[in-house]
Structure formats: structure tokens, C-alpha cells
Design a protein around this motif. Structure first.
Motif, PDB file in Angstrom:
ATOM      1  N   HIS A   1       0.925  -1.303   0.006  1.00 36.51           N
ATOM      2  CA  HIS A   1      -0.117  -0.035   0.029  1.00 36.51           C
ATOM      3  C   HIS A   1       0.760   1.404   0.090  1.00 36.51           C
ATOM      4  CE1 HIS A   1      -3.970  -1.345   0.461  1.00 36.51           C
ATOM      5  NE2 HIS A   1      -3.473  -2.608   0.969  1.00 36.51           N
ATOM      6  N   PRO A   2       0.376   2.387  -0.628  1.00 36.78           N
ATOM      7  CA  PRO A   2       1.253   3.519  -0.742  1.00 36.78           C
ATOM      8  C   PRO A   2       1.074   4.360   0.594  1.00 36.78           C
ATOM      9  CG  PRO A   2      -0.603   3.779  -2.202  1.00 36.78           C
ATOM     10  CD  PRO A   2      -0.540   2.225  -1.607  1.00 36.78           C
ATOM     11  N   ASP A   3       0.035   4.273   1.338  1.00 39.88           N
ATOM     12  CA  ASP A   3      -0.186   5.234   2.459  1.00 39.88           C
ATOM     13  C   ASP A   3       0.899   5.040   3.392  1.00 39.88           C
ATOM     14  OD1 ASP A   3      -1.447   6.984   4.445  1.00 39.88           O
ATOM     15  OD2 ASP A   3      -3.573   5.837   4.225  1.00 39.88           O
ATOM     16  N   PRO A   4       1.346   6.267   3.721  1.00 35.80           N
ATOM     17  CA  PRO A   4       2.585   6.304   4.614  1.00 35.80           C
ATOM     18  C   PRO A   4       1.953   6.065   6.024  1.00 35.80           C
ATOM     19  CG  PRO A   4       2.755   8.471   3.135  1.00 35.80           C
ATOM     20  CD  PRO A   4       1.342   7.690   2.893  1.00 35.80           C
ATOM     21  N   ARG A   5       0.617   6.287   6.382  1.00 34.57           N
ATOM     22  CA  ARG A   5       0.077   6.021   7.697  1.00 34.57           C
ATOM     23  C   ARG A   5      -0.049   4.451   7.934  1.00 34.57           C
ATOM     24  NH1 ARG A   5      -3.706  10.660   6.143  1.00 34.57           N
ATOM     25  NH2 ARG A   5      -3.097   9.611   4.194  1.00 34.57           N
ATOM     26  N   GLU A   6      -0.342   3.779   6.895  1.00 36.31           N
ATOM     27  CA  GLU A   6       0.075   2.439   6.880  1.00 36.31           C
ATOM     28  C   GLU A   6       1.363   1.941   7.124  1.00 36.31           C
ATOM     29  OE1 GLU A   6      -1.949  -0.724   4.753  1.00 36.31           O
ATOM     30  OE2 GLU A   6      -3.512   0.600   4.361  1.00 36.31           O
ATOM     31  N   ALA A   7       2.291   2.509   6.458  1.00 39.44           N
ATOM     32  CA  ALA A   7       3.440   2.006   6.944  1.00 39.44           C
ATOM     33  C   ALA A   7       3.948   2.337   8.257  1.00 39.44           C
ATOM     34  CB  ALA A   7       4.467   2.905   5.653  1.00 39.44           C
ATOM     35  N   ALA A   8       3.500   3.595   8.789  1.00 40.34           N
ATOM     36  CA  ALA A   8       3.895   3.824  10.054  1.00 40.34           C
ATOM     37  C   ALA A   8       3.205   3.162  11.151  1.00 40.34           C
ATOM     38  CB  ALA A   8       3.220   5.443  10.100  1.00 40.34           C
ATOM     39  N   ALA A   9       1.968   2.684  10.828  1.00 39.08           N
ATOM     40  CA  ALA A   9       1.301   1.771  11.537  1.00 39.08           C
ATOM     41  C   ALA A   9       1.926   0.275  11.915  1.00 39.08           C
ATOM     42  CB  ALA A   9      -0.267   1.597  11.439  1.00 39.08           C
ATOM     43  N   ALA A  10       2.488   0.053  10.538  1.00 42.85           N
ATOM     44  CA  ALA A  10       3.456  -1.344  10.390  1.00 42.85           C
ATOM     45  C   ALA A  10       4.593  -1.528  11.490  1.00 42.85           C
ATOM     46  CB  ALA A  10       3.751  -1.782   9.188  1.00 42.85           C
ATOM     47  N   VAL A  11       5.061  -0.067  11.489  1.00 50.93           N
ATOM     48  CA  VAL A  11       6.529  -0.105  12.506  1.00 50.93           C
ATOM     49  C   VAL A  11       6.651   0.355  13.850  1.00 50.93           C
ATOM     50  CG1 VAL A  11       8.049  -0.438  10.452  1.00 50.93           C
ATOM     51  CG2 VAL A  11       7.411   1.868  11.390  1.00 50.93           C
ATOM     52  N   ALA A  12       5.534   1.008  13.972  1.00 49.03           N
ATOM     53  CA  ALA A  12       5.278   1.834  15.477  1.00 49.03           C
ATOM     54  C   ALA A  12       5.302   0.857  16.583  1.00 49.03           C
ATOM     55  CB  ALA A  12       4.285   2.808  15.366  1.00 49.03           C
ATOM     56  N   PRO A  13       4.574  -0.405  16.451  1.00 47.23           N
ATOM     57  CA  PRO A  13       4.427  -1.411  17.652  1.00 47.23           C
ATOM     58  C   PRO A  13       5.600  -2.110  17.649  1.00 47.23           C
ATOM     59  CG  PRO A  13       2.658  -1.711  15.787  1.00 47.23           C
ATOM     60  CD  PRO A  13       3.605  -0.778  15.034  1.00 47.23           C
ATOM     61  N   LEU A  14       6.591  -2.226  16.810  1.00 51.44           N
ATOM     62  CA  LEU A  14       7.751  -3.281  16.776  1.00 51.44           C
ATOM     63  C   LEU A  14       8.614  -2.618  17.688  1.00 51.44           C
ATOM     64  CD1 LEU A  14       8.287  -3.777  12.779  1.00 51.44           C
ATOM     65  CD2 LEU A  14       6.864  -5.022  14.545  1.00 51.44           C
ATOM     66  N   LYS A  15       9.577  -3.683  18.288  1.00 47.52           N
ATOM     67  CA  LYS A  15      10.472  -3.361  19.419  1.00 47.52           C
ATOM     68  C   LYS A  15      12.019  -3.408  18.666  1.00 47.52           C
ATOM     69  CE  LYS A  15       7.400  -3.670  23.091  1.00 47.52           C
ATOM     70  NZ  LYS A  15       6.586  -2.998  22.195  1.00 47.52           N
ATOM     71  N   GLY A  16      12.771  -2.598  19.553  1.00 50.05           N
ATOM     72  CA  GLY A  16      14.171  -2.751  19.409  1.00 50.05           C
ATOM     73  C   GLY A  16      14.724  -2.146  18.052  1.00 50.05           C
ATOM     74  N   GLY A  17      15.536  -2.755  17.233  1.00 51.09           N
ATOM     75  CA  GLY A  17      16.144  -2.471  15.989  1.00 51.09           C
ATOM     76  C   GLY A  17      15.075  -2.449  14.931  1.00 51.09           C
ATOM     77  N   HIS A  18      13.735  -3.022  15.046  1.00 51.10           N
ATOM     78  CA  HIS A  18      12.732  -3.042  14.124  1.00 51.10           C
ATOM     79  C   HIS A  18      11.997  -1.855  14.338  1.00 51.10           C
ATOM     80  CE1 HIS A  18      13.675  -7.492  14.408  1.00 51.10           C
ATOM     81  NE2 HIS A  18      14.288  -7.172  13.201  1.00 51.10           N
ATOM     82  N   HIS A  19      11.952  -1.118  15.121  1.00 56.74           N
ATOM     83  CA  HIS A  19      11.047   0.112  15.496  1.00 56.74           C
ATOM     84  C   HIS A  19      11.504   1.405  15.220  1.00 56.74           C
ATOM     85  CE1 HIS A  19       8.288   2.531  18.063  1.00 56.74           C
ATOM     86  NE2 HIS A  19       9.297   3.206  18.046  1.00 56.74           N
ATOM     87  N   LEU A  20      10.444   2.049  14.421  1.00 59.68           N
ATOM     88  CA  LEU A  20      10.432   3.472  14.278  1.00 59.68           C
ATOM     89  C   LEU A  20       9.129   4.112  14.776  1.00 59.68           C
ATOM     90  CD1 LEU A  20      11.742   4.002  10.590  1.00 59.68           C
ATOM     91  CD2 LEU A  20      13.013   4.137  12.579  1.00 59.68           C
ATOM     92  N   ASP A  21       9.333   5.207  15.264  1.00 61.07           N
ATOM     93  CA  ASP A  21       7.906   5.913  15.829  1.00 61.07           C
ATOM     94  C   ASP A  21       7.253   6.278  14.654  1.00 61.07           C
ATOM     95  OD1 ASP A  21       8.820   5.857  18.456  1.00 61.07           O
ATOM     96  OD2 ASP A  21       9.904   8.068  18.400  1.00 61.07           O
ATOM     97  N   PHE A  22       6.088   6.208  14.971  1.00 63.36           N
ATOM     98  CA  PHE A  22       4.957   6.457  13.943  1.00 63.36           C
ATOM     99  C   PHE A  22       5.221   7.917  13.108  1.00 63.36           C
ATOM    100  CE2 PHE A  22       0.982   7.976  12.172  1.00 63.36           C
ATOM    101  CZ  PHE A  22       0.011   6.648  12.042  1.00 63.36           C
ATOM    102  N   GLU A  23       5.435   8.903  14.019  1.00 64.30           N
ATOM    103  CA  GLU A  23       5.692  10.311  13.614  1.00 64.30           C
ATOM    104  C   GLU A  23       6.987  10.213  12.676  1.00 64.30           C
ATOM    105  OE1 GLU A  23       4.089  13.059  13.574  1.00 64.30           O
ATOM    106  OE2 GLU A  23       2.422  12.206  14.496  1.00 64.30           O
ATOM    107  N   GLU A  24       8.005   9.451  13.074  1.00 66.21           N
ATOM    108  CA  GLU A  24       9.186   9.403  12.256  1.00 66.21           C
ATOM    109  C   GLU A  24       8.993   8.914  10.910  1.00 66.21           C
ATOM    110  OE1 GLU A  24      11.617   6.951  15.177  1.00 66.21           O
ATOM    111  OE2 GLU A  24      13.556   7.499  14.074  1.00 66.21           O
ATOM    112  N   VAL A  25       8.250   7.792  10.667  1.00 68.22           N
ATOM    113  CA  VAL A  25       7.876   7.108   9.616  1.00 68.22           C
ATOM    114  C   VAL A  25       7.418   8.339   8.664  1.00 68.22           C
ATOM    115  CG1 VAL A  25       6.696   5.479   8.307  1.00 68.22           C
ATOM    116  CG2 VAL A  25       7.770   4.868  10.397  1.00 68.22           C
TER     117      VAL A  25
END
Ligand SMILES: [Zn+2]
Length: 377
Positions: free
Chosen positions: A334-358
Motif C-alpha cells: 500500500h502507498p499510504d505512509p500512515r499504513e507504513a507507520a502503523a506497521a513499524v510503530a508497534p515493533l520493538k528494538g532495532g525493528h522499531h521506528l516511531d509513527f511520526e518518524e515514518v
């Protein structure tokens, strides 16, 4: 940071496939189908000029875990032509009626790689779709999501005329896969390896779920270097698709011998820590697809738990000092940046980026890179 202000200026997708995204919007999405019965129903409820065409198919989401082949599709659809495109764009399934109309044939109804693109091209002609209408609508979709600019990563001579003179309020720039278009392109796109789904991403250690398989490199070092030098001599950077660590190694060997300051690396779904450090040191920007973090549930079978620690490790990349860009790779996802942000925000450690960061990568980081650099062509 004034996130709202940044976002109001709009998003830039640093890696997408605009024509394919626009085209796929016209077809039935199969991504929510849980079994073959639902898949057949979805396709039948969404005919386009008498054809059943489905996209975003992934057998991993079906309870049956199989790609439907010709015999099954013939039974389910009879004389209605049906074409199913796998989400990765590397596999297509068709029934007899579709193959007859398209002039393609495979005993099991399955087509791979380059055949997929040829088959889709023929399909567009058979469906009587007007490419520029398709594209206008696709661009309007992207605009609705907040995009002001998109970077197409696979422009060729066939698609380019569709784009000429179109203005839907979204600026389209492109990397090309055709050396003949290089003068008008931001740079040249080169594929170093395949993907994890098909086990063609090049790894230094074998696949955890396929002993003896190390994936595939598409180029020899010498062949790649001469291609890269040719692009660099024209004053253009390369964008290199590298999904496995063996492809990243090859990229590093080559850019140490020939370098443009804007050379980019795409995807980097699995890299080792030493490679991330080298990329930071060489100031190579990496265009990540944060939405691909959703693949981690099955990618762990390909890589095993050890390698997963530095796979899809966008947060670790940032911590190592790598300059990150963000793309969707739509229509692969999906192209929506918010979907991308929602995919990584709940992850932990090196896999994580904040929602806003994405969102900030799509808004500020991509824009800074492209306004500051590439658009001065
Ligand atoms: Zn892509």
C-alpha cells in the motif's frame, strides 16, 4: 519539530511504480481472501469488461497455501477469462479462456518474471483500457493520500508516453531501467538480486527453510561495475535493488570503485551489522519500505531468528547513522505512509521506528533529498 507543517507540505514517495499502481487500482484486490472459495467469489463479483482480474494475491494468506493453477481456475470460472497477479508481481496465474485470448500458454497456467509484464501489457490492450485515464485516476488516488511527488522506479519507453502532459497535482519523477532514457531520468535502476518470498534474494548463508539455496545475484561484479561506470559517466546515480546481504556486499564492492554522490540502495531487507556500518560510513542513502515490516511473520522462516535481528531493522539503520529515505514500492504494498507507520510503530528494538518518524521520512527526508539534489538535472 513542526510535524503538522511538514506534513501539510505533502508526502514524497521515493520508490513506487506509478503505472502499475494505477492499473492495479482497476482490478479486484485479493489480499483479504482467506481461502480459495473467497478468492473465486471476490473475482466473480468484480468483472471488468467480462474479465476477472485479481491483484495483491498471496498464497501465504490462504488456508490452502497454494497458487491456484489452470485446472482449478477452469473449473471455477469456465469460459470467463481469469488472471491473478501475485503481490510481488513475479507470478501470474491464468485459466484457459484467458490464455486463449491473450495468446500466452503454460500447461499449469503459471507465468513468471518477464512473462508477467508482457502478459499484463497484452491484458491492458484486451481490456480496452485507456492508459492515460488509468494513470490520471491513479495519480488522483495518490494525491488523496497526501502525495505531492512520486518517484517511479521502473520507467521504460512503453510507459513514458502515458505520462506526458498529465497534470493531476502530483509531480512524477523517475529512475529508468532503460539506458536510452537516462538523460531524462533521475538515475538508473538496477536489480542486484530477487526477493525473500521467492527465495531469490542473495544471501551469504543458506536459506533457513531451503538448505543449499543462497539465492541469486543477477550480475557478475565485472558486469555490474561496467554498467555502473556507464551510468556514472553520464553524470547520473544508480539506485540498486538489494534485498539480501550478499547483494549488499556486491553493491559495496562496486561503489567503492565507482561512485556518484547520489547513489542509492533500495530495500535492504536483510543486512549484517558490519554492512550497515559501511553504508553509514560511505554515506549511502537507503530507501526503506517500512510497510514491508508486515513480512516479518513469514520472513523469519526464510532467514531464521538469528538473522532476523538485523532484518527489516529500520531503527538500527537510523542508529548506525544511515541516511534513510522511504518508499512504498506500490503496488507491491500500500502507498499510504500512515499504513507504513502503523506497521513499524508497534515493533520493538532495532525493528522499531516511531509513527511520526515514518511520516517524517515520507514528508521531510524524501523531499530534502530530492529538492536538494536530484531535481537540479
Ligand atoms: Zn520497486
Amino acid at each position: 519539530m513542526h510535524q503538522e507543517t511538514i506534513r501539510r507540505q505533502g508526502y514524497v514517495d521515493a520508490h513506487c511504480h506509478v503505472w502499475e499502481f494505477s492499473l492495479f487500482n482497476r482490478f479486484a484486490s485479493l489480499e483479504k481472501c482467506a481461502n480459495l472459495e473467497e478468492l473465486v467469489e471476490t473475482l466473480k463479483s468484480c468483472l471488468i469488461n467480462g474479465w476477472a482480474v485479481g491483484v495483491r494475491f498471496n498464497q501465504e494468506s490462504l488456508v490452502e497455501k497454494i497458487i491456484p493453477e489452470r485446472a482449478f481456475l477452469d473449473r471455477a470460472f469456465g469460459t470467463t477469462p481469469v488472471v491473478i497477479v501475485r503481490t510481488c508481481l513475479h507470478v501470474v496465474a491464468a485459466n484457459t479462456a484467458a490464455m486463449q485470448r491473450l495468446g500466452f500458454f503454460a500447461e499449469n497456467g503459471l507465468f513468471y518474471e518477464a512473462k508477467v509484464f508482457n502478459l499484463l501489457k497484452t491484458l491492458v490492450a484486451r481490456l480496452n483500457l485507456e492508459p492515460r485515464d488509468v494513470l490520471s485516476q491513479g495519480l488522483r488516488e495518490l494525491k488523496k493520500l497526501g502525495f505531492v511527488q512520486v518517484i517511479d522506479m521502473g520507467m521504460d519507453r512503453q510507459k513514458l508516453p502515458f505520462f506526458e502532459g498529465l497534470d493531476e497535482g502530483v509531480k512524477v519523477d523517475f529512475y529508468t531501467v532503460d539506458l536510452g532514457l537516462l538523460d531524462d531520468a533521475l538515475g538508473f535502476k538496477v536489480f542486484l538480486d530477487g526477493g525473500l518470498g521467492a527465495r531469490t534474494a542473495a544471501l551469504t548463508e543458506e536459506y533457513a527453510d531451503d538448505p543449499g539455496n543462497y539465492g541469486l545475484l543477477n550480475h557478475s561484479d565485472a558486469g555490474l561495475l561496467s554498467l555502473v561506470e556507464r551510468v556514472h559517466r553520464k553524470g547520473k546515480p544508480i539506485a540498486a535493488h538489494a534485498i539480501g546481504d550478499r547483494a549488499v556486499d556486491q553493491f559495496l564492492r562496486v561503489v567503492r570503485q565507482s561512485r556518484h554522490p547520489l547513489d542509492r540502495l533500495e530495500h535492504v531487507q536483510y543486512a549484517r551489522e558490519d554492512q550497515l556500518e559501511a553504508l553509514a560510513e560511505l554515506k549511502i542513502p537507503v530507501c526503506i519500505q517500512p510497510v514491508f515490516s508486515r513480512e516479518m511473520s513469514w520472513a523469519v522462516r526464510r532467514l531464521g531468528p538469528e538473522r532476523m535481528q538485523t532484518a527489516y531493522a529500520w531503527g538500527l539503520m537510523r542508529d548506525k547513522g544511515i541516511r534513510l529515505l522511504a518508499g512504498s514500492d506500490a503496488p507491491v504494498d500500500h502507498p499510504d505512509p500512515r499504513e507504513a507507520a502503523a506497521a513499524v510503530a508497534p515493533l520493538k528494538g532495532g525493528h522499531h521506528l516511531d509513527f511520526e518518524e515514518v511520516l517524517d521520512l515520507f514528508a521531510r527526508a524524501n523531499r530534502e533529498f530530492y529538492l536538494g539534489n536530484c531535481l537540479s538535472r
